[in-house]
Motif scaffolding. Structure first.
Motif, PDB file in Angstrom:
ATOM      1  N   GLN A 110      40.763  61.169  20.854  1.00 25.10           N
ATOM      2  CA  GLN A 110      40.039  60.277  21.765  1.00 25.10           C
ATOM      3  C   GLN A 110      40.441  58.824  21.508  1.00 25.10           C
TER       4      GLN A 110
ATOM      5  N   TYR B 207      42.037  56.407  24.246  1.00 23.32           N
ATOM      6  CA  TYR B 207      41.366  55.159  24.606  1.00 23.32           C
ATOM      7  C   TYR B 207      42.330  53.990  24.571  1.00 23.32           C
TER       8      TYR B 207
ATOM      9  N   TYR C  23      44.316  54.250  27.732  1.00 22.11           N
ATOM     10  CA  TYR C  23      43.530  53.877  28.922  1.00 22.11           C
ATOM     11  C   TYR C  23      43.295  52.376  28.965  1.00 22.11           C
TER      12      TYR C  23
ATOM     13  N   ALA D  66      45.322  49.723  30.822  1.00 17.50           N
ATOM     14  CA  ALA D  66      45.266  49.526  32.278  1.00 17.50           C
ATOM     15  C   ALA D  66      44.820  48.113  32.634  1.00 17.50           C
ATOM     16  N   ALA D  67      43.864  47.580  31.866  1.00 12.03           N
ATOM     17  CA  ALA D  67      43.323  46.253  32.200  1.00 12.03           C
ATOM     18  C   ALA D  67      44.387  45.161  32.049  1.00 12.03           C
TER      19      ALA D  67
ATOM     20  N   ALA E 161      46.968  45.518  34.751  1.00 12.04           N
ATOM     21  CA  ALA E 161      46.459  45.047  36.049  1.00 12.04           C
ATOM     22  C   ALA E 161      46.534  43.528  36.128  1.00 12.04           C
TER      23      ALA E 161
ATOM     24  N   LEU F 239      50.152  42.484  36.670  1.00 14.26           N
ATOM     25  CA  LEU F 239      50.600  42.713  38.049  1.00 14.26           C
ATOM     26  C   LEU F 239      50.004  41.670  38.993  1.00 14.26           C
TER      27      LEU F 239
ATOM     28  N   TYR G 257      40.110  47.888  23.759  1.00  5.28           N
ATOM     29  CA  TYR G 257      40.461  46.943  24.815  1.00  5.28           C
ATOM     30  C   TYR G 257      40.928  45.621  24.202  1.00  5.28           C
TER      31      TYR G 257
END
Lengths: 272, 265
Positions: B31, B35, B38, B41-42, B45, B48, B126
Motif C-alpha cells: 500500500q 500510495y 498515486y 498524480a498531483a 497535474a 501539465l 504526497y
C-alpha cells in the motif's frame, strides 16, 4: 411482488430520497462548500485575465477572454456533482466493514443501490450548489441563454454523472482485492481535473492534444456541459460530444458488469 | 531549564506519535508503494497545467515556467504537510468523543498533544512527490546557498503558522458546529489562491494572504527568496512577522482549548 416492485425502482427511489433528505442535516457544510465553489474560481479568473492581458490578445487558441469568468464559475458549479467519486468511497467502506453483505441480502441490486445513494447526494449538490452558482454567474455576466443549450446542460451533467459513476464503480470493485482504494480514487480525480477541463479549458491545450482529449471520456465531464451552455461549443461539437459520451457509457457499463461479476466472488461477508 | 525539558519532552511526544502512525502505515508495504505512485498524480497535474500555460501563452509576467513550478510544488507540499501534522477529522473526533482526555493526563502541553496524536500519515506520500517537483524546478533556477537556507527556514516557519491557523479553525469549527466539515473547504480555498503568485491579487490580496491568513509565508515568500526576487531584508521581515504570528496563534489556541469539554459533547 414486493421484491419485483423494489427491483423496478421503488426501493432505489427511497434510497435516493433518504440520502437527499439526510444531506439536509449538514446545512453549514453545504454553505461552506457553496462558498468555496463561489470563491475558488476567482483565483483562476484572475490568473487567466492577467495572462490574456500579458499576451495582449482577446483570444487564445479560439478561447475568448470574455468567456473566462463564466467558464470557471460553471466548471466550479458542476464540479460538486461530477465526477461521482462517492461511489468508490462507499464501496470501499462497505467492503472493508463487511456492510456489503447486508446489502447483498436485501432486495436490491447493489450497484444500482449505490448509484441511487450517490445520486441522492448529487441531486442535493445540484440543487443547492450547482444551481445557485449558475444563477449567480448568469446574473453577474448576463450571457445569452439559448433554450436548447440550457436543456442540454442538465442532460450532459446526468450523462457525466453516469459515466463517472461507472468508472468509479469499477475502481470500487478493486476494494475486494486491495481493500484500500482511496489512492487510486484520488489519482483519478487529478486526471479528471486536468484532462477534463477543470483547470484549463480543453481548447487551450496544444491542438494535437486537444483533439485527442475530445474523443476521450474526460472531455465530457467538465468541458462539454460548460461549453454547451456558454455557447463556446458548436452544435456539431455538442452532438459528437454526446455521442462519444453515450458510447463510453455503453463501454463502461459492459466493463462494469464484467468487473462486478468477477470481483463479487472475492468479497468477504466479514469485511477485510 | 524546565522550559527546555518541557520542549524536548514535547518533541519526543510528537516523534512517538508520528512514529506510531508511520509504523502502522509501513506495515502495509504494498500500500505504501502504491500510495507513492498515486501521489505522483498531483505534481504531474501541476506540471501539465503550467506547461500548457507557458506553451500557449507568454505566461505570468515576471514569473518563469520553473519559478511557477517551484511555487506549485511548495503549495503541494504544504497542502500535504498540514493534514499530515494535523488531521481535521481526527482532531474533531478526538475532541468530540473525549479521546483528548487521555492526552491531557500526559506530561506535555495540550498543544503538543494535538500535534502528536491527530496526524494522517498517508499525507507524507504526497509531500515526498511534491518535494521531487520542488527539487526538479529548483534545479533549473539559479540559486545561492544562502537563498536555499532562507527558503527552507521561511518554509518551515510558514508551515508552522499554517498548521497553527488550521488548528485554530478546527477548534473554532468544533466549538460552533461539533464538526470538521467546513475546515477542509476553507483550507482548499486557501491553497487554490496560494497556487499562484500573491502579486496577482494586488496589494489587498497580498496583505490578506500574508498577515490575516499567513499562507504566503509557506509558499510565496520562500519561492521569492529561492528565485532571488527578494533578499535578506525580506527574509528578516518574514522572521519577525512569523515570530509575532506564532506567538499570537499559540495564545489563541491555548484560550480556545480552555473551552474543551471532557467526555463528549
Amino acid at each position: 411482488m414486493q421484491r419485483r416492485d423494489d427491483l423496478l425502482g421503488n426501493g432505489y427511489l427511497a434510497v435516493l430520497r433518504t440520502t437527499f433528505i439526510s444531506d439536509f442535516g449538514y446545512r453549514i457544510e453545504t454553505l461552506a462548500r457553496l462558498a468555496r465553489r463561489l470563491i475558488a474560481p476567482i483565483a483562476s479568473v484572475i490568473l487567466w485575465t492577467i495572462i490574456y492581458a500579458a499576451s495582449n490578445t482577446t483570444t487564445i487558441n479560439g478561447f475568448p477572454r470574455a468567456d473566462i469568468f463564466i467558464y470557471f464559475f460553471l466548471v466550479s458549479a458542476i464540479g460538486s456533482v461530477i465526477p461521482n467519486a462517492n461511489i468508490s468511497n462507499s464501496m470501499q467502506y462497505d467492503i472493508q466493514s463487511g456492510n456489503v453483505a447486508t446489502y447483498l441480502i436485501k432486495p436490491f441490486i447493489y450497484p444500482l443501490a449505490l448509484i441511487a445513494e450517490t445520486g441522492g447526494d448529487a441531486l442535493y449538490e445540484f440543487t443547492f450548489i450547482t444551481l445557485p452558482i449558475f444563477f449567480v454567474a448568469c446574473a453577474t455576466v448576463g450571457f445569452n441563454l439559448v433554450l436548447l443549450r440550457v436543456a442540454l446542460f442538465p442532460i450532459e451533467i446526468l450523462l457525466g454523472f453516469l459515466m463517472t459513476s461507472l468508472i468509479y464503480f469499477m475502481i470500487g470493485c478493486l476494494a475486494a482485492y486491495v481493500i484500500n482504494i482511496s489512492g487510486i480514487s484520488n489519482t483519478l480525480l487529478w486526471v479528471f481535473n486536468v484532462l477534463g477541463g477543470r483547470l484549463i479549458p480543453l481548447t487551450l491545450f496544444p491542438a494535437g492534444i486537444a483533439s485527442v482529449l475530445t474523443i476521450l471520456p474526460f472531455a465530457s465531464i467538465y468541458y462539454l456541459p460548460v461549453a454547451t451552455i456558454s455557447g463556446l461549443a458548436s452544435w456539431s461539437y455538442i452532438t459528437n460530444g454526446i455521442l462519444y459520451m453515450l458510447g463510453w457509457i455503453a463501454v463502461f457499463f459492459l466493463a462494469s458488469l464484467l468487473v462486478w461479476r468477477v470481483s463479487k466472488k472475492k468479497i468477504l461477508a466479514a469485511g477485510g | 531549564m524546565k522550559l527546555i525539558d518541557n520542549f524536548l519532552d514535547g518533541l519526543h511526544a510528537v516523534y512517538l506519535g508520528q512514529l506510531f502512525g508511520w509504523k502502522s502505515f509501513l506495515y502495509y508495504r504494498l500500500q505504501f508503494i502504491f500510495y507513492l505512485i498515486y501521489a505522483a498524480a498531483a505534481p504531474l497535474a501541476s506540471f501539465l497545467f503550467i506547461y500548457v500555460i507557458y506553451h500557449v501563452t507568454v505566461g505570468i509576467p515576471g514569473w518563469s515556467f520553473y519559478q511557477l513550478l517551484f511555487l506549485s510544488g511548495m503549495v503541494g507540499m504544504l497542502s500535504a504537510l498540514v493534514p499530515y501534522i494535523c488531521s481535521s477529522s481526527g482532531m474533531v473526533n478526538g475532541l468530540r468523543y473525549g479521546y483528548f482526555d487521555l492526552y491531557l493526563t500526559r506530561p506535555y502541553s495540550a498543544f503538543t498533544a494535538l500535534m502528536a496524536n491527530f496526524s494522517d500519515t498517508t499525507g507524507m506520500m504526497y509531500v515526498v512527490d511534491q518535494l521531487a517537483l520542488v527539487i526538479y524546478a529548483g534545479a533549473h533556477l539559479t540559486v545561492t546557498a544562502l537563498g536555499v537556507i532562507m527558503t527552507a527556514i521561511t518554509f518551515i516557519l510558514g508551515t508552522i503558522l499554517v498548521v497553527m491557523l488550521f488548528q485554530i479553525i478546527i477548534l473554532f469549527s468544533y466549538r460552533v458546529l461539533r464538526s470538521s466539515g467546513v475546515v477542509n473547504n476553507f483550507f482548499n480555498t486557501l491553497t487554490t489562491f496560494a497556487g499562484y503568485p500573491l502579486s496577482l491579487y494586488g496589494f489587498t490580496g497580498t496583505v490578506f494572504l500574508t498577515l490575516v491568513v499567513p499562507i504566503g509565508f509557506a509558499t510565496y515568500y520562500p519561492t521569492e527568496l529561492f528565485s532571488g526576487k527578494v533578499g535578506v531584508a525580506a527574509f528578516l521581515y518574514a522572521l519577525v512577522f512569523s515570530a509575532i504570528l506564532i506567538f499570537v496563534f499559540y495564545k489563541i489556541i491555548s484560550v480556545k482549548l480552555r473551552g474543551y469539554v471532557s467526555a463528549m459533547g
